[in-house]
Each structure stands twice: as structure tokens, then as C-alpha cells.
Design an enzyme around this catalytic site. Structure first.
Site, PDB file in Angstrom:
ATOM      1  N   CYS A  95     143.832 105.992  26.916  1.00 19.89           N
ATOM      2  CA  CYS A  95     143.358 106.073  28.304  1.00 19.89           C
ATOM      3  C   CYS A  95     142.851 104.725  28.816  1.00 19.89           C
ATOM      4  O   CYS A  95     143.137 104.330  29.945  1.00 19.89           O
ATOM      5  CB  CYS A  95     142.239 107.095  28.409  1.00 19.89           C
ATOM      6  N   VAL A 145     144.158 102.962  32.223  1.00 21.13           N
ATOM      7  CA  VAL A 145     143.321 102.843  33.418  1.00 21.13           C
ATOM      8  C   VAL A 145     143.279 101.386  33.877  1.00 21.13           C
ATOM      9  O   VAL A 145     143.314 101.090  35.074  1.00 21.13           O
ATOM     10  CB  VAL A 145     141.905 103.384  33.141  1.00 21.13           C
TER      11      VAL A 145
END
Length: 515
Positions: A154, A158
Site C-alpha cells: 500500500c 499511495v
């Protein structure tokens, strides 16, 4: 406390008086502070078994409780370990990679090699270029793989890190010492906040094959590619190989992790088995590709049929009698050969066994959860045996799966009582089991709490299985795999029949030895 001369496991240790006193004191303290009202806890617990709670539970959208899926990089790691001398490399935090390694290791009871570039707060602000340049060089220098497969967590997604640019920069800075220009660094973006582990498998397989075969298109060969998908039963891969070899087929298993998680005792090796990199490079020239898991290879198969133009490719699911028959018939078509007598014999033995066990599975109600391809295969087999898959739950159901499962269930005489639950979790399953009970559950280790809570017997089939040993070594694919499914399920039915009829002179009128 533990004594050096008498080490005991937790099951006995926590029954000792000193531990029981600690537990008692803790309960008294929490109760005294008002944190626990036993009567209220019991009242709410009973309410959660009702239809009223079920409707509220099924309507929730903002939270997941006990998910029946994992995240994308887990699938990407499996792909990497299916290629010869290849190191999975996760661009992200160390904690994420520790989770992937431990998850696989607990299921397979084997070490799982995987590295990370351990991104921390500064990388979250400034990007992970420095981490990746150092990480790729260290990985190549320390472990000496022939290929590195990079996926992301993640954090990296991001931020928006560019894996291709970072890999080029790492090679430039290294100057060819450990990362020469020709060294393959394949990659895929695998954000954990969308999809699941099967999405990550697909992204990594598609990315790796596209990058390895770039510019390698040549004359078509007679080779057949087979992609196992996110296959956690080592025996299933070997069963599929066995069928292909009975035909004498020239085939390549793309992403063969069967040896990596089933090493013999002796000197440990970092990597074992796997698809040869050269075979992967030439896979673009095969006459066809067979995917054994439609939903975990959707992007990959689209690339193969559209870009590689392998028009005879197919998505087949060789679980159960019909599924295996379809796979065998496709191999007969692709090889131009008759079905070998040995496979006909295997099929005949399976059909005979199915006839023997049919009376015990017919009419039994099952709840089952797992990955989409797994569910299509096992539910198909249950229907072949006259069983009633009452609740079929798939948390990570992709587009089209719910409709396919519904069509499959509609072939059952009990179709009206068979329900599909796409996008639901195991806390939803708990409500279903209390309000519409079944005879048995089929699922992974996370069903253990459901078994204790609802009293529904659990048949351990699926992934992950942490608290039972060696089931992953068996097959659930092919005729021998169907026989394994038949054995596990039927014997659980008989176990429960024994349990229900063991009362002396009260229920033991069917506690017999001839079944």
C-alpha cells in the site's frame, strides 16, 4: 510457570493454578471497573443469533469482520516462487513482508524466501527510490537469484513509485557489478487496498510474462502452457502434470511452485524447482495456454489470447469429475491423441467410489467459502454427489463470478435453497449458519471459531490451513484429487453419524460397523 525440566504446551500450561488465578483476577478487575456485564454479554450474544441481527449484519458496508481473503502482494509472492531461482521482492515495509512469509510458512510448514526494501517514514514522504536501489543490489549480492520479481504494498502505491524507472536507476547505479543490464527484474503494481491475493497473482503473472517475452515472438511450437493459478494444494499441480504426461504432451507449467514448498529433508536450498526462465521467455510461442483458475488469471489470459494470439487457449477447472473430464478432453484436442487407457481406468475408479459414497452425501447441506475458482470446482463436485451447497460465500468475488455460481447452483433440484453470497465475510457466514443451519462446513482454518460457535462440523479444505498438517500435500484436482475430496467429505459425514448415534441403548441403533 514453565519449568526447565518439565516443559509443557500451552494447552496444559494455562490450566495451572497460577495462570488460572491471573485470569480470575483479570476478570474481577474488568468487571469491577464496569467494563464487563456478564448478563448483558449473554443477552447480546443471543441476539446475534437471530434473523433481526442477520439483516443488520448483511446490510453493513463500512467494516469487514474476519475477511475470507488476503492482499495482493501475497499472490505476487507465489508467482515469483514458481520460477527457477527467482527471489520475490516486495517494495514496501518490512512488516508487510513478514506477514506474507509467515502466512505461507504456517500453511505449507516450509520456509518462504522473500525480501523487502523496508520502507519507513522518510520513504513515505520522499519516495522509495533509495530503498529500492539499495535493496535490489543487496538482494542480488546476498542471495544470487537469476531473476527478481518486484511487487508493491500500500505504501509504495499511495506514493506512486514507478517500478520500471526505479529498476533502471538501480542498474545504472550498480554499474553491472551485481545487476547487469540483461539481469531480469520483472515487476507488477499490487496495491493491497483493492482486489485480493488472486488479483496480485494475476497482476504479477501477467506482468512477468509480458516483460520476459517482449520481442521474443517467433515460430509457433507444439508446446502447451499450463498456468496453475493461486494453487495451494501442491498435489494438485502434480496431478495436472501427471495427466499431461500421460498424453505425452510437450507442456510448460508457468509458475510451478510445487517443489518450493515441498522440499525433502536435508540441506536447505533457498530456491527449489520452478519454471525455467528460458521456458517462460518462449511461452509466447506455444500453440495454446490452459489456465486452471479463470478468476486468478483474467488479465493474463486476456493478454495471451489478444496479444499473443493463442486462439486455442482455454480456462478450465479440473476439480471434480466433470471439470477433470473437460481438462482431459482439451488435452486430447490439443495433442491430437486418444485419451490414454490409464486415465480411463483412473476415471472409472473414481466413478465407482462416487457410487459407493453417494448415499451419504446426497441431500446433505453444506456451507462453503473460499476463492472463486476453488468454489466453482468444489461446488460442482458437491452437486455431482447430490449434496446441497446451501451457503456459498466468496469475499473476493470478481465480476461475473456470482452469475456463474448461480447458474451452477440452478442445476440442483434444491436450487431454491442454495444461496450465493458475493463480497461477504465470515462474520456474515456466522449469521447465515445460525438462521439457516447446515449439516457441514467446508473451508479454511478460520472456520474453527464458527465451528465452536455454531456447532457445525468443519471439513478442512481450502487456504489457509494452519492448525492441521500435510493437507496441502494432497491433490484436489484430477481424478485422484476428486477421490481425495470424496474421501475427506464422506468420512466426515460418517464421523458425525457415529457421534450422533453413540448413546448406549438410546441412539446407538445405527452405530454399526458396516457402512
Amino acid at each position: 510457570m514453565q519449568e526447565v525440566d518439565n516443559i509443557v504446551n500451552g494447552q496444559k500450561l494455562f490450566q495451572r493454578p497460577e495462570y488460572q488465578k491471573v485470569l480470575k483476577d483479570k476478570k474481577e478487575f474488568e468487571g469491577g471497573m464496569g467494563a464487563i456485564d456478564p448478563a448483558k454479554v449473554a443477552e447480546v450474544a443471543e441476539w446475534t443469533k437471530t434473523w433481526d441481527y442477520r439483516e443488520k449484519n448483511l446490510a453493513r458496508e463500512a467494516i469487514t469482520v474476519n475477511p475470507a481473503k488476503a492482499c495482493q502482494p501475497l499472490g505476487a509472492v507465489m508467482v515469483a516462487l514458481g520460477f527457477e531461482n527467482t527471489m520475490p521482492y516486495v517494495h514496501g515495509s518490512h512488516g508487510c513482508v513478514a506477514y506474507f512469509r509467515s502466512y505461507f510458512t504456517r500453511h505449507f510448514k516450509e520456509p518462504t524466501p522473500c525480501v523487502s526494501d523496508s520502507m519507513t517514514e522518510d520513504a513515505a514522504v520522499f519516495g522509495g527510490l533509495v530503498n529500492m536501489k539499495d535493496g535490489l543490489k543487496n538482494c542480488a549480492a546476498l542471495y544470487k537469484p537469476d531473476m527478481i520479481m518486484v511487487s508493491t504494498t500500500c505504501m509504495a502505491e499511495v506514493i506512486g513509485d514507478d517500478l520500471y524507472a526505479f529498476a533502471v536507476a538501480a542498474k545504472e547505479e550498480d554499474g553491472g557489478e551485481y545487476l547487469p543490464e540483461e539481469f531480469p527484474i520483472t515487476y507488477a503494481h499490487t496495491p493491497s487496498f483493492v482486489g485480493s491475493h488472486i488479483t496480485g497473482y494475476d497482476n504479477m503473472m501477467q506482468g512477468a510474462l509480458q516483460q520476459l517475452t517482449e520481442g521474443n515472438k517467433g515460430e509457433e511450437t507444439d508446446s502447451i502452457n499450463i498456468i496453475p493459478g493461486f494453487e495451494t494444494y501442491i498435489g494438485s499441480i502434480r496431478s495436472v502434470k501427471h495427466i499431461a504426461e500421460e498424453f505425452g504432451a510437450n507442456y510448460v507449467m508457468l509458475g510451478d511452485h510445487s517443489d518450493q514448498w515441498d522440499m525433502p529433508a536435508g540441506d536447505y536450498q533457498m530456491f527449489a524447482g520452478g519454471t525455467k526462465i528460458e521456458d517462460a521467455r518462449n511461452s509466447i510461442n506455444a500453440k495454446a495456454t490452459i489456465s486452471l483458475q479463470k478468476y486468478s488469471t483474467a488479465k493474463t489470459m486476456k493478454m495471451i489470447t489478444k496479444r499473443w494470439k493463442q486462439k486455442d487457449s482455454a480456462e478450465l477447472n479440473p476439480i471434480g469429475l466433470r471439470g477433470t473430464d473437460e481438462f482431459v478432453m482439451k488435452l486430447a484436442e490439443l495433442t491430437g491423441k486418444e485419451i490414454p487407457a490409464s486415465l480411463k481406468t483412473e476415471r472409472g475408479r473414481l466413478v465407482d467410489a462416487m457410487q459407493d459414497s453417494y448415499p451419504y452425501m446426497h441431500g446433505k447441506k453444506f456451507a462453503i467459502w473460499g476463492d472463486p475458482d476453488f468454489l466453482i470446482g468444489v461446488v460442482s463436485f458437491l452437486l455431482e454427489m447430490g449434496a446441497e451447497p446451501t451457503h456459498v460465500l466468496c469475499h473476493n468475488a470478481p465480476r461475473g463470478w456470482e452469475e456463474e455460481m448461480r447458474a451452477l447452483l440452478d442445476t440442483s433440484p434444491a436450487a431454491a435453497d442454495c444461496h450465493v453470497w458475493a463480497g461477504k465475510d465470515l462474520w456474515h457466514m456466522r449469521s447465515l449458519l445460525f438462521t439457516e443451519p447446515v449439516d457441514f462446513m467446508i473451508g479454511n482454518s478460520y472456520g474453527k471459531e464458527l465451528m465452536r460457535d455454531t456447532g457445525t462440523p468443519l471439513i478442512y479444505i481450502g487456504f489457509p490451513i494452519f492448525d492441521r498438517h500435510h493437507l496441502h500435500r494432497y491433490s484436489i484436482s484430477g481424478y485422484d484429487g476428486a477421490l481425495n475430496l470424496l474421501t475427506w467429505i464422506t468420512n466426515k459425514v460418517l464421523d458425525q453419524l457415529d457421534e450422533d448415534t453413540k448413546g448406549i441403548a438410546s441412539t446407538d441403533y445405527f452405530f454399526d460397523l458396516v457402512r
